[in-house]
Design a protein around this motif. Structure first.
Motif, PDB file in Angstrom:
ATOM      1  N   VAL A 121      19.767 102.512  89.745  1.00 26.32           N
ATOM      2  CA  VAL A 121      19.108 102.809  88.476  1.00 26.32           C
ATOM      3  C   VAL A 121      20.119 103.547  87.613  1.00 26.32           C
ATOM      4  O   VAL A 121      20.620 104.615  87.989  1.00 26.32           O
ATOM      5  CB  VAL A 121      17.821 103.643  88.673  1.00 26.32           C
ATOM      6  N   LEU A 122      20.438 102.914  86.481  1.00 22.15           N
ATOM      7  CA  LEU A 122      21.422 103.453  85.535  1.00 22.15           C
ATOM      8  C   LEU A 122      20.655 104.228  84.466  1.00 22.15           C
ATOM      9  O   LEU A 122      19.662 103.709  83.928  1.00 22.15           O
ATOM     10  CB  LEU A 122      22.194 102.304  84.889  1.00 22.15           C
ATOM     11  N   GLN A 123      21.095 105.430  84.147  1.00 21.32           N
ATOM     12  CA  GLN A 123      20.303 106.261  83.247  1.00 21.32           C
ATOM     13  C   GLN A 123      21.190 107.093  82.331  1.00 21.32           C
ATOM     14  O   GLN A 123      22.310 107.436  82.699  1.00 21.32           O
ATOM     15  CB  GLN A 123      19.436 107.261  84.004  1.00 21.32           C
ATOM     16  N   VAL A 124      20.626 107.448  81.189  1.00 19.58           N
ATOM     17  CA  VAL A 124      21.219 108.470  80.328  1.00 19.58           C
ATOM     18  C   VAL A 124      20.244 109.648  80.306  1.00 19.58           C
ATOM     19  O   VAL A 124      19.045 109.473  80.047  1.00 19.58           O
ATOM     20  CB  VAL A 124      21.462 107.954  78.895  1.00 19.58           C
ATOM     21  N   LEU A 125      20.766 110.824  80.619  1.00 18.21           N
ATOM     22  CA  LEU A 125      19.972 112.054  80.609  1.00 18.21           C
ATOM     23  C   LEU A 125      20.392 112.895  79.412  1.00 18.21           C
ATOM     24  O   LEU A 125      21.584 113.017  79.124  1.00 18.21           O
ATOM     25  CB  LEU A 125      20.206 112.853  81.896  1.00 18.21           C
ATOM     26  N   GLU A 126      19.419 113.483  78.741  1.00 12.22           N
ATOM     27  CA  GLU A 126      19.687 114.288  77.542  1.00 12.22           C
ATOM     28  C   GLU A 126      19.074 115.673  77.699  1.00 12.22           C
ATOM     29  O   GLU A 126      17.964 115.800  78.225  1.00 12.22           O
ATOM     30  CB  GLU A 126      19.074 113.587  76.322  1.00 12.22           C
ATOM     31  N   GLY A 127      19.779 116.656  77.224  1.00 11.21           N
ATOM     32  CA  GLY A 127      19.228 118.008  77.240  1.00 11.21           C
ATOM     33  C   GLY A 127      20.302 119.036  76.954  1.00 11.21           C
ATOM     34  O   GLY A 127      21.470 118.693  76.747  1.00 11.21           O
ATOM     35  N   GLU A 128      19.892 120.304  76.960  1.00  6.79           N
ATOM     36  CA  GLU A 128      20.847 121.387  76.720  1.00  6.79           C
ATOM     37  C   GLU A 128      21.854 121.414  77.849  1.00  6.79           C
ATOM     38  O   GLU A 128      21.464 121.433  79.028  1.00  6.79           O
ATOM     39  CB  GLU A 128      20.110 122.736  76.678  1.00  6.79           C
ATOM     40  N   ASP A 129      23.123 121.379  77.490  1.00 10.94           N
ATOM     41  CA  ASP A 129      24.182 121.512  78.492  1.00 10.94           C
ATOM     42  C   ASP A 129      24.014 120.466  79.607  1.00 10.94           C
ATOM     43  O   ASP A 129      24.192 120.747  80.795  1.00 10.94           O
ATOM     44  CB  ASP A 129      24.094 122.935  79.077  1.00 10.94           C
ATOM     45  N   ALA A 130      23.641 119.245  79.222  1.00  9.58           N
ATOM     46  CA  ALA A 130      23.172 118.241  80.189  1.00  9.58           C
ATOM     47  C   ALA A 130      24.214 117.878  81.247  1.00  9.58           C
ATOM     48  O   ALA A 130      23.853 117.579  82.395  1.00  9.58           O
ATOM     49  CB  ALA A 130      22.730 116.980  79.446  1.00  9.58           C
ATOM     50  N   ILE A 131      25.498 117.913  80.887  1.00 11.94           N
ATOM     51  CA  ILE A 131      26.516 117.480  81.856  1.00 11.94           C
ATOM     52  C   ILE A 131      26.581 118.462  83.028  1.00 11.94           C
ATOM     53  O   ILE A 131      26.494 118.060  84.203  1.00 11.94           O
ATOM     54  CB  ILE A 131      27.880 117.319  81.153  1.00 11.94           C
ATOM     55  N   ALA A 132      26.665 119.754  82.719  1.00 10.30           N
ATOM     56  CA  ALA A 132      26.697 120.766  83.788  1.00 10.30           C
ATOM     57  C   ALA A 132      25.341 120.867  84.478  1.00 10.30           C
ATOM     58  O   ALA A 132      25.271 121.025  85.702  1.00 10.30           O
ATOM     59  CB  ALA A 132      27.112 122.114  83.209  1.00 10.30           C
TER      60      ALA A 132
END
Ligand code: CMP
Length: 140
Positions: free
Chosen positions: A73-84
């Motif tokens: 499952v390929l996804q894009v996650l969004e949010g504050e400081d999402a990468i860390a």
């Protein structure tokens, strides 16, 4: 904290064990939003290109065959400081070293079949998102 987007893969060991929902609950409970998502089988060429930075590593062949062994499952996650934030929620690459409560501590089978991938930098997040998604497929 900046709002960021990062790239996430739920790997074949996790889809095989029907863990997609439980893994995504961890992201959502931590405040990340899934703004793009598709289930897919990735080709050998896609896996080799996606993990090209690891081409010379001894685990490269095994990693490519594992990532093409079943659906992801390929996804894009969004949010504050999402990468860390995504990396904290996933835990260490090796589940033996992952903190309690993280996805890899709870679900990963071993260092290769470690249930999830997440981008490790803003630059790689942009590259990895563009590798699998067109801009119009991401709905924030
Ligand atoms: P991921 O975050 O997707 O990035 C590279 C992947 O290679 C990693 O997760 C693991 O699945 C795999 N990997 C990293 N180190 C090893 C290792 N020492 N042996 C086997 N697989 C590894």
């Amino acid at each position: 904290m900046p709002t960021e987007r990062t790239f996430s893969i739920i790997k074949p060991d996790a889809t095989r064990r029907n863990l997609t929902g439980r893994i995504n609950a961890k992201f959502e409970e931590a405040g990340l939003r899934i703004v793009a998502q598709k289930r897919a089988r990735i080709s050998q060429a896609q896996a080799e290109a996606f993990y090209g930075v690891h081409r010379e590593r001894p685990f490269f062949g095994g990693l490519v065959s594992f990532m093409t062994s079943g659906p992801v499952v390929l996804q894009v996650l969004e949010g504050e400081d999402a990468i860390a934030a995504n990396r904290r929620i996933m835990g260490a690459t090796d589940p033996k070293k992952a903190d309690a409560g993280t996805i890899r501590a709870e679900f990963a089978e071993d260092i290769e079949a470690n249930s999830v991938h997440g981008s490790d930098s803003a630059e790689n997040a942009a590259t990895e998102i563009a590798f699998f998604f067109r801009p119009e497929e991401i709905v924030g």
